[in-house]
Each structure stands twice: as C-alpha cells, then as structure tokens.
Write a protein that holds these residues in place. Structure first.
Motif, mmCIF file in Angstrom:
data_model
loop_
_atom_site.group_PDB
_atom_site.id
_atom_site.type_symbol
_atom_site.label_atom_id
_atom_site.label_comp_id
_atom_site.label_asym_id
_atom_site.label_seq_id
_atom_site.Cartn_x
_atom_site.Cartn_y
_atom_site.Cartn_z
ATOM 1 N N LYS A 1 71.728 11.473 12.373
ATOM 2 C CA LYS A 1 70.451 10.800 12.197
ATOM 3 C C LYS A 1 69.572 11.080 13.409
ATOM 4 O O LYS A 1 70.062 11.085 14.536
ATOM 5 N N THR B 1 64.996 8.736 16.347
ATOM 6 C CA THR B 1 63.867 7.859 16.021
ATOM 7 C C THR B 1 64.035 7.152 14.673
ATOM 8 O O THR B 1 63.142 6.459 14.236
ATOM 9 N N ALA B 2 65.177 7.342 14.002
ATOM 10 C CA ALA B 2 65.364 6.725 12.683
ATOM 11 C C ALA B 2 65.279 5.202 12.794
ATOM 12 O O ALA B 2 65.833 4.597 13.709
ATOM 13 N N ILE B 3 64.571 4.609 11.842
ATOM 14 C CA ILE B 3 64.399 3.157 11.833
ATOM 15 C C ILE B 3 65.648 2.501 11.265
ATOM 16 O O ILE B 3 66.211 2.964 10.274
#
Lengths: 73, 276
Positions: free
Chosen positions: A47, A50-52
């Motif tokens: 991932k 910066t993945a939320i």
C-alpha cells in the motif's frame, strides 16, 4: 585430467550463462528495464504510504448480511 | 483498515455484483464519500460507535462484508469474476469523492425509488440539502424491488395501529373509511395521513407495518383483508441503485449517474499527499 575438464566445463558455464542471467535480470543489455508506472501500480501489493485508513467497528456475526440491496433503508 | 479495501467490502454488501460496472463505480464513489464524511464527523449520529468512523451495521452505517464472506456468497463459479469486477470499480475510481461547494456531501442512497426520488426534508424533518432533491428515476419498474404487496386482515391492522397509537379511535366497521391521506411528496410518497382521530406520518406508518416504502396504496379485499401495495424500496432519498443500473445500461457513466441523483455536485479526487 578430470580436474582440467571440470574446470573447463565450469568456466564454459560461467562464460555462457552469466551474461544471459544479467540480461534476464535487467531485461535488456545496457541497463535495467524501465517499468512503466502503470504496471508498477498494478503489480505492487504494497500500500502506498499515503493510503487513507478508516476505523471500522465490526459488528458480531449476527449483524453480518449477504447483501442488503433492497433492505429497509 | 485501508479505505479502498473497506469500499470493496461495502460494494459487495450494498449492491448486486452483477450490476453494470458504471453503477458499481457510482456506488464506490458514494460509499467512499459516505465513509469519509463520517470520519470527518460531518454527518452521522454519535453514541453508537464513537471510537470508530463507521460500523458494519446497515441499519446505522453502510453494510460491509469481508472478501471471504462475499466470495462464499457468490459461489465458486462467480466469486473471482465478481470480486475482480468490484476491485475494478474501486480501483478505477480510487480516491474520488462527491462534493458540493467543496464539502463532502451526505451521499444517501437506496434500492429503488419507485420512479421518483425524494426531497430529503420530506423524509427526515428538519433536514435540507440542496443536492438531495427529488428527481425522476427511469427504469425502476424493470426491477423486482419496484413493487410488492402485503395482505393483512383488518383486525390485524387495527391491532397494530392501536399498539402504536393507544389513543386511536376507529369509527364504524371499515378501517379504510377512517383513513384520509393528507398529502403526497414530489415522489408520490405519503407524507401523512389521518386514521380515525390520529395523524400519522407516512414514515411512521411504514415502520409500523414494515413496508418497503412510503409510496403505497391500500385496497380492501374480499374476506375482510386489506392489501398494501408499495412502490420502490427504501427511503427514496439520493441515488437509486436500480435507477443507477438502468442509467448505466443505457450508456451513462458513473459521473453522469452521480450528478443526476445528487444535484449540483462535483466529483473530485482526494489529494492523498498530505493525508493518512
């Protein structure tokens, strides 16, 4: 005599296979393969940093449904 | 949980995977907006899961199921195809949300509007959003969720009414003669009705008899029975999932679908560079 033959064979293997291995690793002679970004993103399993993320409260199994399409809400 | 993974589970639980890919994409963007709007505390009620942004109870938040559960539900033959389809819908809309005046909207949605969606204020008193206005929704009658009928005996109905309204008085022999509809919404749903001496909201009547919508017609049948035929399924506000699929089948893309059901909105992509 056997040692000499073994040595020659070993050298032959190294001389023949190492360049192929290098080419295989780099994809082509003269440098590493330039992987397009599109391919990178599709094949990566990591991932992005910066993945939320989201906090999800998991209800118990009783609340689990197959599909609520057509549900009361 | 990663947001994009969560959205896949919501899609698997909220919309049939056999729906058109553009309808699934519209649902993905709506689901993402819904989750982020609640994570940002813009919408949603407090006290149910204060430590979490959303929950998996469809009566409170969006439904969600795990990949394993979804694939089990679909069965061996369809599971990989459907999961790939859902993954595609989420990936191809990654980070996209719905905004009105640069603020995340409350993207309410429902199964089938019955032909016309609702103004939010007609369903929930005291609420009003410029983007949650009723619109005509085509093709809803092509789905089995469009119409359904329940039959009850008159005495059953009266008992239920009395249980919920102890002061109600029904005059004469016929229940239907005691019912007067006070008004309809733009979506042809019953806003309120007088039953005997009591005024009852359409939404309350729906709850009492577990109806699929507030767009219903009452009819007296032989043998003292009453039929209640409902049109549509769900509250009727925002995007109709059946309508979205119909639009997609007719060639509309997901952005067009979303902009049709949520008036005046923009589909934007989140800037992920400064967020976690």
């Amino acid at each position: 005599m056997k040692k000499v033959i073994s040595y020659i064979l070993l050298m032959a293997i190294i001389v023949v296979l190492v360049p192929f291995a290098v080419i295989q690793l780099n994809g082509k002679e003269g440098g590493p393969v330039q992987v397009p970004d599109k391919v990178k993103s599709n094949t990566s399993t990591e991932k992005p940093e910066t993945a939320i993320t989201i906090n999800v409260y998991m209800h118990t199994q009783k609340k689990t449904v197959e599909n609520v399409f057509g549900g009361l809400y | 949980m990663y947001l994009e993974d969560y959205i896949k589970g919501v899609l698997a639980a909220e919309m049939p995977a056999e729906f058109n890919i553009e309808a699934l994409k519209a649902q993905a963007v709506a689901a993402r907006t819904y989750a982020l709007g609640r994570a940002a505390k813009l919408y949603g009620s407090s006290g149910v899961h204060d430590d979490a942004d959303v929950c998996t109870d469809h009566t409170h938040c969006q439904a969600w199921i795990s990949k394993e559960q979804a694939m089990k539900n679909w069965g061996l033959l369809s599971s990989f195809k459907y999961w790939n389809k859902i993954t595609r819908a989420v990936n191809e809309t990654q980070g996209q949300v719905i905004e009105y005046n640069k603020v995340l909207i409350n993207p309410l949605f429902h199964s089938n509007s019955g032909g016309h969606t609702e103004n939010v204020e007609d369903v929930w008193d005291g609420t009003s959003e410029p983007y949650l206005k009723g619109v005509k929704s085509m093709g809803e009658d092509k789905f089995r969720e469009y119409e359904s009928t329940v039959e009850l005996s008159e005495s059953e109905m009266i008992n239920t009414l009395k249980k919920n309204n102890p002061k109600i008085k029904i005059n004469g022999k016929s229940l239907l003669a005691n019912i007067k509809i006070n008004g309809y919404s733009s979506g042809n749903r019953i806003l309120s009705m007088n039953i005997g001496n009591v005024k009852i909201k359409g939404t309350d009547f729906r709850k009492m008899f577990n109806l699929k919508s507030t767009n219903f017609k009452l009819k007296r049948l032989a043998g003292g029975k009453i039929s209640i035929t409902t049109y549509g399924y769900g509250h009727g506000v925002g995007m109709s999932q059946c309508g979205a699929n119909y639009m997609a089948e007719k060639g509309s893309g997901y952005k067009e679908i979303l902009k049709y059901y949520y008036k005046g909105v923009e589909i934007t992509k989140l800037d992920l560079s400064n967020k976690n």
